[in-house]
Scaffold this motif. Sequence first.
Motif, short mmCIF file in Angstrom:
data_model
loop_
_atom_site.label_atom_id
_atom_site.label_comp_id
_atom_site.label_asym_id
_atom_site.label_seq_id
_atom_site.Cartn_x
_atom_site.Cartn_y
_atom_site.Cartn_z
N ILE A 28 0.86 -1.19 0.00
CA ILE A 28 0.00 0.00 0.00
C ILE A 28 0.89 1.24 0.00
O ILE A 28 1.95 1.26 0.62
N VAL A 29 0.45 2.28 -0.72
CA VAL A 29 1.19 3.53 -0.78
C VAL A 29 0.74 4.40 0.39
O VAL A 29 -0.43 4.75 0.50
N LEU A 30 1.68 4.73 1.28
CA LEU A 30 1.38 5.52 2.48
C LEU A 30 2.38 6.65 2.65
O LEU A 30 3.48 6.60 2.10
N TYR A 67 -1.19 10.80 13.18
CA TYR A 67 -0.08 10.59 14.11
C TYR A 67 0.04 11.82 15.00
O TYR A 67 0.00 12.95 14.51
N GLU A 68 0.18 11.62 16.33
CA GLU A 68 0.17 12.75 17.26
C GLU A 68 1.29 13.75 16.99
O GLU A 68 1.08 14.95 17.04
N GLN A 69 2.50 13.26 16.71
CA GLN A 69 3.63 14.17 16.47
C GLN A 69 3.77 14.54 15.00
O GLN A 69 4.78 15.10 14.60
N GLY A 70 2.75 14.25 14.19
CA GLY A 70 2.85 14.48 12.75
C GLY A 70 2.61 15.90 12.32
O GLY A 70 3.04 16.30 11.24
N ASN A 71 1.92 16.69 13.09
CA ASN A 71 1.47 18.07 12.82
C ASN A 71 1.16 18.32 11.33
O ASN A 71 0.20 17.79 10.83
N ILE A 72 1.96 19.08 10.60
CA ILE A 72 1.62 19.47 9.22
C ILE A 72 1.76 18.32 8.23
O ILE A 72 1.28 18.40 7.11
N TYR A 73 2.42 17.23 8.61
CA TYR A 73 2.64 16.13 7.69
C TYR A 73 1.50 15.12 7.68
O TYR A 73 1.49 14.20 6.86
N ASN A 74 0.54 15.27 8.58
CA ASN A 74 -0.62 14.37 8.60
C ASN A 74 -1.48 14.62 7.38
O ASN A 74 -1.62 15.75 6.90
N VAL A 75 -2.09 13.54 6.86
CA VAL A 75 -2.97 13.62 5.70
C VAL A 75 -4.38 13.21 6.12
O VAL A 75 -4.60 12.79 7.26
N ASP A 76 -5.32 13.31 5.20
CA ASP A 76 -6.72 12.96 5.46
C ASP A 76 -6.80 11.49 5.92
O ASP A 76 -6.32 10.60 5.23
N PRO A 77 -7.41 11.22 7.08
CA PRO A 77 -7.42 9.85 7.62
C PRO A 77 -8.20 8.84 6.78
O PRO A 77 -7.91 7.66 6.84
N ILE A 78 -9.18 9.28 5.98
CA ILE A 78 -9.96 8.31 5.21
C ILE A 78 -9.81 8.50 3.70
O ILE A 78 -10.67 8.07 2.93
N ARG A 79 -8.69 9.05 3.27
CA ARG A 79 -8.47 9.22 1.83
C ARG A 79 -8.32 7.86 1.15
O ARG A 79 -8.03 6.87 1.81
N LYS A 80 -8.52 7.84 -0.17
CA LYS A 80 -8.32 6.58 -0.87
C LYS A 80 -6.82 6.37 -1.08
O LYS A 80 -6.08 7.33 -1.32
N ARG A 81 -6.39 5.12 -0.94
CA ARG A 81 -4.96 4.79 -1.03
C ARG A 81 -4.74 3.73 -2.09
O ARG A 81 -5.54 2.80 -2.21
N LYS A 82 -3.65 3.85 -2.81
CA LYS A 82 -3.34 2.92 -3.89
C LYS A 82 -2.76 1.63 -3.32
O LYS A 82 -1.91 1.65 -2.43
N LEU A 111 2.21 -6.11 9.36
CA LEU A 111 3.59 -5.74 9.03
C LEU A 111 4.34 -7.01 8.65
O LEU A 111 4.27 -8.01 9.36
N LYS A 112 5.05 -6.97 7.53
CA LYS A 112 5.85 -8.11 7.08
C LYS A 112 7.22 -7.58 6.72
O LYS A 112 7.36 -6.78 5.80
N ASN A 113 8.22 -8.00 7.48
CA ASN A 113 9.59 -7.53 7.29
C ASN A 113 9.66 -6.00 7.30
O ASN A 113 10.38 -5.39 6.50
N GLY A 114 8.88 -5.37 8.16
CA GLY A 114 8.90 -3.92 8.30
C GLY A 114 8.02 -3.17 7.33
O GLY A 114 7.95 -1.95 7.39
N LEU A 115 7.37 -3.86 6.39
CA LEU A 115 6.51 -3.20 5.41
C LEU A 115 5.04 -3.45 5.74
O LEU A 115 4.68 -4.53 6.20
N VAL A 116 4.20 -2.45 5.47
CA VAL A 116 2.77 -2.59 5.72
C VAL A 116 2.15 -3.34 4.54
O VAL A 116 2.32 -2.95 3.39
N LYS A 117 1.44 -4.41 4.85
CA LYS A 117 0.77 -5.22 3.83
C LYS A 117 -0.70 -5.34 4.17
O LYS A 117 -1.10 -5.23 5.32
N ILE A 118 -1.52 -5.57 3.14
CA ILE A 118 -2.94 -5.78 3.31
C ILE A 118 -3.31 -7.09 2.64
O ILE A 118 -2.89 -7.36 1.52
N GLU A 119 -4.08 -7.91 3.36
CA GLU A 119 -4.61 -9.13 2.76
C GLU A 119 -5.96 -8.78 2.16
O GLU A 119 -6.92 -8.47 2.88
N LEU A 120 -6.03 -8.82 0.82
CA LEU A 120 -7.22 -8.43 0.08
C LEU A 120 -7.89 -9.71 -0.43
O LEU A 120 -7.21 -10.62 -0.89
#
Length: 152
Positions: A28-30, A67-82, A111-120
């Motif tokens: 997933i692109v994050l 993310y609490e310490q993310g301030n200006i770098y936080n993005v929309d929590p429910i945006r569509k993700r590739k 998390l698999k080997n440090g990467l975020v994965k999704i089982e679709l």
Amino acid sequence: MGKNSKTIATNRKARHDYFIEETFETGIVLSGTEVKSIRQGRVNVKESYAMVENGEVFIHGMHISPYEQGNIYNVDPIRKRKLLLHKREINKLIGYVTQKGYSLVPLKVYLKNGLVKIELATAKGKKLHDKRQTIAKKEANRRIQRHLSEKY
């Protein structure tokens, strides 16, 4: 899933509402703050679904808390993700989705080997009588297990 993986969130409702046909492991692109928030376990996939748009797969409705310490770098929590899949996997998904009644449902985030994965999963919706039948089978299995454990 191997030994280097850790489940972050599961969609238990999906197995209740759908017949699971086939599963795919996707990337997933994050953004960076989203990854940090997922590592803290602050992700929800209960109401999410995936769609194929212009030959690419996107997940909609997945909530990643800011993310609490993310301030200006936080993005929309429910945006569509590739979602990241191989072309042949995307073509297979397109084949499933064009059939009547099939949906793309995320089952878990891990998390698999440090990467975020999704089982679709490609899933077909259950009717009300199918859900009742599944519940009846589970209850029967529980009664059998309880009865066996009492004897021994």
